[in-house]
Write a protein that holds these residues in place. Structure first.
Motif, PDB file in Angstrom:
ATOM      1  N   GLU A 106       0.814  -1.207   0.000  1.00 14.87           N
ATOM      2  CA  GLU A 106       0.000   0.000   0.000  1.00 14.87           C
ATOM      3  C   GLU A 106       0.862   1.277   0.000  1.00 14.87           C
ATOM      4  O   GLU A 106       1.981   1.268   0.479  1.00 14.87           O
ATOM      5  CB  GLU A 106      -0.920   0.011   1.230  1.00 14.87           C
ATOM      6  CG  GLU A 106      -1.941  -1.110   1.242  1.00 14.87           C
ATOM      7  CD  GLU A 106      -3.013  -0.994   0.159  1.00 14.87           C
ATOM      8  OE1 GLU A 106      -2.930  -0.087  -0.676  1.00 14.87           O
ATOM      9  OE2 GLU A 106      -3.921  -1.827   0.162  1.00 14.87           O
ATOM     10  N   TYR A 109      -0.898  -0.748  -4.159  1.00 12.48           N
ATOM     11  CA  TYR A 109      -1.754  -1.901  -4.461  1.00 12.48           C
ATOM     12  C   TYR A 109      -3.207  -1.472  -4.679  1.00 12.48           C
ATOM     13  O   TYR A 109      -3.840  -1.871  -5.662  1.00 12.48           O
ATOM     14  CB  TYR A 109      -1.651  -2.912  -3.325  1.00 12.48           C
ATOM     15  CG  TYR A 109      -2.720  -3.972  -3.324  1.00 12.48           C
ATOM     16  CD1 TYR A 109      -2.877  -4.848  -4.398  1.00 12.48           C
ATOM     17  CD2 TYR A 109      -3.594  -4.106  -2.240  1.00 12.48           C
ATOM     18  CE1 TYR A 109      -3.861  -5.822  -4.390  1.00 12.48           C
ATOM     19  CE2 TYR A 109      -4.569  -5.076  -2.223  1.00 12.48           C
ATOM     20  CZ  TYR A 109      -4.711  -5.935  -3.299  1.00 12.48           C
ATOM     21  OH  TYR A 109      -5.692  -6.897  -3.294  1.00 12.48           O
ATOM     22  N   THR A 110      -3.744  -0.670  -3.782  1.00  5.26           N
ATOM     23  CA  THR A 110      -5.132  -0.204  -3.912  1.00  5.26           C
ATOM     24  C   THR A 110      -5.300   0.656  -5.149  1.00  5.26           C
ATOM     25  O   THR A 110      -6.310   0.542  -5.860  1.00  5.26           O
ATOM     26  CB  THR A 110      -5.560   0.564  -2.649  1.00  5.26           C
ATOM     27  OG1 THR A 110      -5.579  -0.347  -1.540  1.00  5.26           O
ATOM     28  CG2 THR A 110      -6.946   1.167  -2.816  1.00  5.26           C
ATOM     29  N   LYS A 113      -5.095  -1.796  -8.240  1.00 10.83           N
ATOM     30  CA  LYS A 113      -6.258  -2.687  -8.268  1.00 10.83           C
ATOM     31  C   LYS A 113      -7.510  -1.945  -8.711  1.00 10.83           C
ATOM     32  O   LYS A 113      -8.286  -2.440  -9.549  1.00 10.83           O
ATOM     33  CB  LYS A 113      -6.473  -3.300  -6.879  1.00 10.83           C
ATOM     34  CG  LYS A 113      -7.629  -4.288  -6.815  1.00 10.83           C
ATOM     35  CD  LYS A 113      -7.744  -4.894  -5.426  1.00 10.83           C
ATOM     36  CE  LYS A 113      -8.918  -5.864  -5.344  1.00 10.83           C
ATOM     37  NZ  LYS A 113      -9.040  -6.458  -3.987  1.00 10.83           N
ATOM     38  N   ASN A 114      -7.726  -0.755  -8.185  1.00  7.62           N
ATOM     39  CA  ASN A 114      -8.904   0.024  -8.567  1.00  7.62           C
ATOM     40  C   ASN A 114      -8.832   0.463 -10.027  1.00  7.62           C
ATOM     41  O   ASN A 114      -9.839   0.400 -10.749  1.00  7.62           O
ATOM     42  CB  ASN A 114      -9.050   1.243  -7.659  1.00  7.62           C
ATOM     43  CG  ASN A 114      -9.797   0.933  -6.379  1.00  7.62           C
ATOM     44  OD1 ASN A 114     -11.003   1.138  -6.288  1.00  7.62           O
ATOM     45  ND2 ASN A 114      -9.086   0.441  -5.388  1.00  7.62           N
ATOM     46  N   GLY A 117      -9.451  -2.511 -12.217  1.00  8.93           N
ATOM     47  CA  GLY A 117     -10.848  -2.909 -12.096  1.00  8.93           C
ATOM     48  C   GLY A 117     -11.783  -2.041 -12.910  1.00  8.93           C
ATOM     49  O   GLY A 117     -12.892  -2.474 -13.275  1.00  8.93           O
ATOM     50  N   PRO A 129       3.508  -3.568  -4.870  1.00  9.75           N
ATOM     51  CA  PRO A 129       2.305  -4.267  -5.344  1.00  9.75           C
ATOM     52  C   PRO A 129       2.608  -5.434  -6.279  1.00  9.75           C
ATOM     53  O   PRO A 129       1.911  -6.455  -6.243  1.00  9.75           O
ATOM     54  CB  PRO A 129       1.531  -3.160  -6.082  1.00  9.75           C
ATOM     55  CG  PRO A 129       2.030  -1.891  -5.503  1.00  9.75           C
ATOM     56  CD  PRO A 129       3.473  -2.136  -5.174  1.00  9.75           C
ATOM     57  N   HIS A 133       1.414  -8.920  -4.996  1.00 13.38           N
ATOM     58  CA  HIS A 133       0.071  -9.195  -5.523  1.00 13.38           C
ATOM     59  C   HIS A 133       0.083  -9.442  -7.036  1.00 13.38           C
ATOM     60  O   HIS A 133      -0.910  -9.158  -7.712  1.00 13.38           O
ATOM     61  CB  HIS A 133      -0.856  -8.023  -5.202  1.00 13.38           C
ATOM     62  CG  HIS A 133      -0.927  -7.683  -3.745  1.00 13.38           C
ATOM     63  ND1 HIS A 133      -1.592  -8.463  -2.837  1.00 13.38           N
ATOM     64  CD2 HIS A 133      -0.392  -6.642  -3.040  1.00 13.38           C
ATOM     65  CE1 HIS A 133      -1.489  -7.919  -1.624  1.00 13.38           C
ATOM     66  NE2 HIS A 133      -0.758  -6.827  -1.719  1.00 13.38           N
ATOM     67  N   GLU A 136      -2.873 -11.691  -8.602  1.00 17.88           N
ATOM     68  CA  GLU A 136      -4.182 -11.054  -8.516  1.00 17.88           C
ATOM     69  C   GLU A 136      -4.297  -9.900  -9.503  1.00 17.88           C
ATOM     70  O   GLU A 136      -5.307  -9.781 -10.225  1.00 17.88           O
ATOM     71  CB  GLU A 136      -4.426 -10.532  -7.099  1.00 17.88           C
ATOM     72  CG  GLU A 136      -5.762  -9.808  -6.949  1.00 17.88           C
ATOM     73  CD  GLU A 136      -5.891  -9.089  -5.633  1.00 17.88           C
ATOM     74  OE1 GLU A 136      -6.993  -8.558  -5.362  1.00 17.88           O
ATOM     75  OE2 GLU A 136      -4.909  -9.028  -4.870  1.00 17.88           O
ATOM     76  N   LEU A 137      -3.276  -9.058  -9.561  1.00 16.76           N
ATOM     77  CA  LEU A 137      -3.330  -7.897 -10.444  1.00 16.76           C
ATOM     78  C   LEU A 137      -3.318  -8.311 -11.917  1.00 16.76           C
ATOM     79  O   LEU A 137      -4.043  -7.727 -12.737  1.00 16.76           O
ATOM     80  CB  LEU A 137      -2.163  -6.954 -10.136  1.00 16.76           C
ATOM     81  CG  LEU A 137      -2.203  -6.315  -8.738  1.00 16.76           C
ATOM     82  CD1 LEU A 137      -0.955  -5.484  -8.486  1.00 16.76           C
ATOM     83  CD2 LEU A 137      -3.458  -5.461  -8.555  1.00 16.76           C
ATOM     84  N   ILE A 140      -6.851  -9.561 -12.795  1.00 19.64           N
ATOM     85  CA  ILE A 140      -7.785  -8.454 -13.038  1.00 19.64           C
ATOM     86  C   ILE A 140      -7.513  -7.830 -14.396  1.00 19.64           C
ATOM     87  O   ILE A 140      -8.435  -7.542 -15.162  1.00 19.64           O
ATOM     88  CB  ILE A 140      -7.688  -7.398 -11.923  1.00 19.64           C
ATOM     89  CG1 ILE A 140      -8.072  -7.999 -10.572  1.00 19.64           C
ATOM     90  CG2 ILE A 140      -8.582  -6.195 -12.236  1.00 19.64           C
ATOM     91  CD1 ILE A 140      -7.786  -7.094  -9.394  1.00 19.64           C
ATOM     92  N   SER A 141      -6.238  -7.630 -14.704  1.00 16.76           N
ATOM     93  CA  SER A 141      -5.863  -7.073 -16.007  1.00 16.76           C
ATOM     94  C   SER A 141      -6.409  -7.934 -17.136  1.00 16.76           C
ATOM     95  O   SER A 141      -6.989  -7.424 -18.112  1.00 16.76           O
ATOM     96  CB  SER A 141      -4.337  -6.979 -16.100  1.00 16.76           C
ATOM     97  OG  SER A 141      -3.921  -6.674 -17.414  1.00 16.76           O
TER      98      SER A 141
END
Length: 345
Positions: A106, A109-110, A113-114, A117, A129, A133, A136-137, A140-141
């Motif tokens: 952080e 990361y937030t 991710k946002n 998304g 990040p 992560h 996960e990232l 999402i991508s």
């Protein structure tokens, strides 16, 4: 193709990228068909501005370089938070260059991710990040469609990941080893001259190469984060920095360093990632004795280098700067170009 760019972070790295956007603007348009405008800047120190018609980037640079707030330039909105800027600016490319945190990633990361998304593209030099992560990232991508690029997370602007999108695309990598932290490499290089660890560290801090608290560098945490990124990207692992076998340089004595020279070699802090005989992905950071003929043995000072063992060309060693305003800014420019090419393919 036009990118509406939002800077989340406008410190040294962000401004290095801004320098290059202005310098290479004509080339980007005429040679690559890429146009851009900056629609937002959000920085914890320099302030926050948003304009749907574009911000004067030269003015923003002038103010930020002088230590002044960018909120003095013409804008539609001021004072938005980083997340509000991502959500409300209308940007389709987020440049995430906030501070590195390898404990939880952080706030980067937030932010990433946002942005992903929402289907926005992201270029970042923030290794936290990506080291923590990555899977996960990237998921999402892949699911939403925004591209994620992170060339500058390991060797600054010296190419690593982009090489394997282009000229080395058909090459399989079986192992990676290298010098990925300039501070520790500088310390070891100076110790070869007969200087003690404590003496060299103090000078590195005075020169700005080492932080007041050098733990991230000298204990190998920075290199471990980079080793995790390499393992996850090239070998499909799910490794965090705290899972990397890690030894820093604080226990290395002057006698060990000078003794290595007398034996025809050098001690270097190496980050490594590889698949072992059972197929398990491994990653480690440790001081390593190298023969003088090894390309990595001859990397001195703050220079970084990586050696890839490939199935097509054998060992390939990439050498270049691992830090700096222009060098790291160039990584973001390379990411912008990579994103543009991926959208056209």
């Amino acid at each position: 193709m036009r990118f509406d760019v939002a800077f989340i972070g406008f410190g040294t790295v962000g401004r290095g990228f801004a320098d290059l956007l202005l310098e290479k603007q004509k080339y980007l348009k005429e040679a690559l068909g890429i146009e851009w405008r900056v629609v937002a800047i959000s920085d914890i120190r320099a302030g926050s501005v948003t304009s749907s018609t574009g911000i004067d980037l030269r003015d923003a640079l002038r103010l930020a370089d002088a230590g002044k707030s960018v909120e003095g330039i013409e804008a539609e909105k001021r004072g938005l938070s980083a997340l509000e800027t991502i959500r409300e600016s209308g940007a389709n490319l987020i440049i995430e260059v906030t501070w590195t945190n390898i404990k939880d990633g952080e706030p980067g990361y937030t932010h990433i991710k946002n942005a992903l998304g929402m289907g926005k593209h992201v270029a970042t030099t923030n290794k936290g990040p990506i080291a923590l992560h990555y899977r996960e990232l990237m998921r999402i991508s892949s699911e939403v469609g925004g591209r994620l690029r992170f060339e500058g997370t390991v060797l600054s602007g010296t190419p690593v990941f982009n090489l394997f999108e282009g000229s080395l695309a058909a090459s399989d990598v079986s192992s990676i080893r290298g010098i990925v932290n300039g501070t520790t490499n500088l310390i070891l290089s100076e110790m070869e001259k007969g200087r003690t660890y404590a003496e060299v560290l103090k000078e590195a801090q005075r020169m700005g190469y080492a932080e007041a608290d050098p733990t991230m560098d000298v204990e190998g945490w920075d290199a471990a984060a980079k080793a995790a990124i390499l393992a996850n990207h090239f070998f499909g692992a799910d490794i965090r920095p705290d899972m990397v076998s890690r030894n820093g340089i604080t226990g290395i004595t002057l006698e060990e360093v000078t003794g290595a020279i007398k034996k025809g070699g050098r001690i270097k802090l190496l980050a490594r990632a590889w698949k072992d005989d059972s197929g398990e992905v491994r990653a480690e950071v440790s001081p390593t004795w190298l023969q003088e003929a090894d390309p990595l043995a001859n990397i001195g000072g703050v220079t970084n280098a990586l050696t890839f063992n490939t199935d097509t060309l054998g060992e390939i060693t990439i050498v270049g700067p691992g830090a700096g305003r222009r060098a790291t800014g160039y990584a973001l420019l390379a990411d912008l170009i990579s994103i543009a090419k991926s959208l056209l393919s």
